[in-house]
Structure formats: structure tokens, C-alpha cells
Design an enzyme around this catalytic site. Sequence first.
Site, mmCIF file in Angstrom:
data_model
loop_
_atom_site.group_PDB
_atom_site.id
_atom_site.type_symbol
_atom_site.label_atom_id
_atom_site.label_comp_id
_atom_site.label_asym_id
_atom_site.label_seq_id
_atom_site.Cartn_x
_atom_site.Cartn_y
_atom_site.Cartn_z
ATOM 1 N N CYS A 112 6.608 70.440 39.420
ATOM 2 C CA CYS A 112 7.650 71.195 40.117
ATOM 3 C C CYS A 112 7.269 71.478 41.576
ATOM 4 O O CYS A 112 7.345 70.589 42.411
ATOM 5 C CB CYS A 112 7.993 72.462 39.343
ATOM 6 S SG CYS A 112 9.614 73.131 39.808
ATOM 7 N N HIS A 220 9.082 70.511 33.941
ATOM 8 C CA HIS A 220 7.959 71.340 33.487
ATOM 9 C C HIS A 220 7.435 70.845 32.133
ATOM 10 O O HIS A 220 7.807 71.366 31.077
ATOM 11 C CB HIS A 220 8.387 72.810 33.371
ATOM 12 C CG HIS A 220 8.534 73.498 34.685
ATOM 13 N ND1 HIS A 220 7.525 74.259 35.237
ATOM 14 C CD2 HIS A 220 9.559 73.532 35.559
ATOM 15 C CE1 HIS A 220 7.923 74.737 36.399
ATOM 16 N NE2 HIS A 220 9.158 74.312 36.620
ATOM 17 N N GLU A 222 4.551 71.369 30.960
ATOM 18 C CA GLU A 222 3.597 72.339 30.403
ATOM 19 C C GLU A 222 4.263 73.326 29.443
ATOM 20 O O GLU A 222 3.586 73.968 28.641
ATOM 21 C CB GLU A 222 2.897 73.100 31.537
ATOM 22 C CG GLU A 222 3.650 74.295 32.115
ATOM 23 C CD GLU A 222 4.857 73.941 32.966
ATOM 24 O OE1 GLU A 222 5.616 74.851 33.352
ATOM 25 O OE2 GLU A 222 5.052 72.740 33.274
#
Length: 262
Positions: A112, A220, A222
Site C-alpha cells: 500500500c 493488503h 498481510e
Amino acid sequence: MNRSKPLVLVPGCNRPVGDHPFHIVGKKYIDAVRLAGCLPLVVPASTEDELDELMALADGLLLTGSPSNVHPSHFDEEVHNPELPLDPTRDAWTLPLIRAAVAKGLPIFAICRGFQETNVALGGSLHQAVQEQPGLRDHRAPENQPPEIAYAPQHPVNIMPGGVLEQLLGHGTVMVNSLHGQGVKQLAPGLRIEAVAPDGLVEAFSVEASPGFSICLQWHPEWQAAENPVSMALLKAFGEACKDYRASGNKPMVEAVRDPET
């Protein structure tokens, strides 16, 4: 004592908590480094001499997302919306850090804001408000929603043939979340597009100019990574690259990447 795991630098953001300044990194990014089989090291804004020492320690670099944006002065624009947060302290050291990491071939995983600052560090520019660009959709997260909704899959990305992502994930599309207001306007020289959104916005690139592993993603991965096979495939590849870099020992420097602002 010798370390058994590769060490990954995770630069912190700069944010006040109450009346005091803090260095902050989201726990999900630290968890992602551990899922990659690596040892995370959260690092604050650093001076030039500290950067050199950190680079000597590092086996990888993970650049996190953040509520803040890269200051547009780094790509020769004025601030479009002064209400949006900035973090000039992060900019001041992560931009040269990225160039040093690319030059050294350090494995890079950028997410990001990290994706955006990598593009800027290497000479690219950003749309400051993607939703205002003709032909582009609104890529921001739904307002006032809990994380499980904000981080839910929002749209597919098309994986480009012949790239790093195709090697890791195969051809076709994957569904991703979408929580960004800014995005790539002009791609920096030496970057390869790895995936695009249906509206054509760049969602992933790799750094062809780097002799090492690099994956930079606008989404994202993660978020709840342990439950997401795509995220785990990406993190595993990053972790293996960090292990290989550590095992190589010589870690040769290549020609330094030029600062686009000089």
C-alpha cells in the site's frame, strides 16, 4: 550467537499519541514477517550513517501501509487535500532507504503506502485522488465499517503474463481488498507491472532494476494472511528470498540508484 532466521527491517510511521511522538507499526505487518519465517526489526527514522549500518544487518525490507500519504513534493506536485495525513519524517528516510535496498539487491516486500513510496523513490508519480480520475473507480474502503468489512475482497486483479506474480500465483485473476485513495500515475523507470485492476490502475509491480527479489502490492496481503493462500504464497516467496540473501554472504553492491530529485 548466530541468528537462524533472516532479519527484515520494518520502518515505523511517526504519529503523536497524546502529547508525545511515537514510532508506530501495525501488528499485522510484524505477524506477516513472522509468517514469512523471518525476524522482524522495527526501525525508526534513521540518519544516513545509521542507514548504512542497518543495511549491513538486513536480509530483507518490508514497507508497510499507513493512513499517511507520501508528500506530493517528492513528485513535484502541491498537496491536493490538506485534510489527509502526511508523514514527512517517514518520507525523508524511507525514500533513500528504498533506493539503497534496490541497489544492494535486498529482498523487498512493499504494501500500500510502501508500494506508492517505492514508485516515488524510483522516480514515479501518484494520483492523489484516484476516485477523481476519469475512468478509475473509487478504491477507498467503505466508510465507518469494521475491519472485517473494510478489508474484505473488493475486486479482482489481472495478473500480467511472464512476471514474478505469475510465477508465484499462476495466470488469471485473484480477488483483493482495496483501501487506498492514491495510486500510481506515472510508473517509475525500471518497474514492471505485475497486476492491474479492471479499471487499469496498477495494483502490483516488481523492480526490474534490482538484482534481488521485489514484490510491491497496492492491496493488503498481510490482513489475515495465515488464512489466505495467496498471501501465504507471497510471504513464503519473500521469506525464501531473504534466506537466500542471507546465505549468499557476499551481498554485492551494484551501481547506486539515482535520487530522482537530484
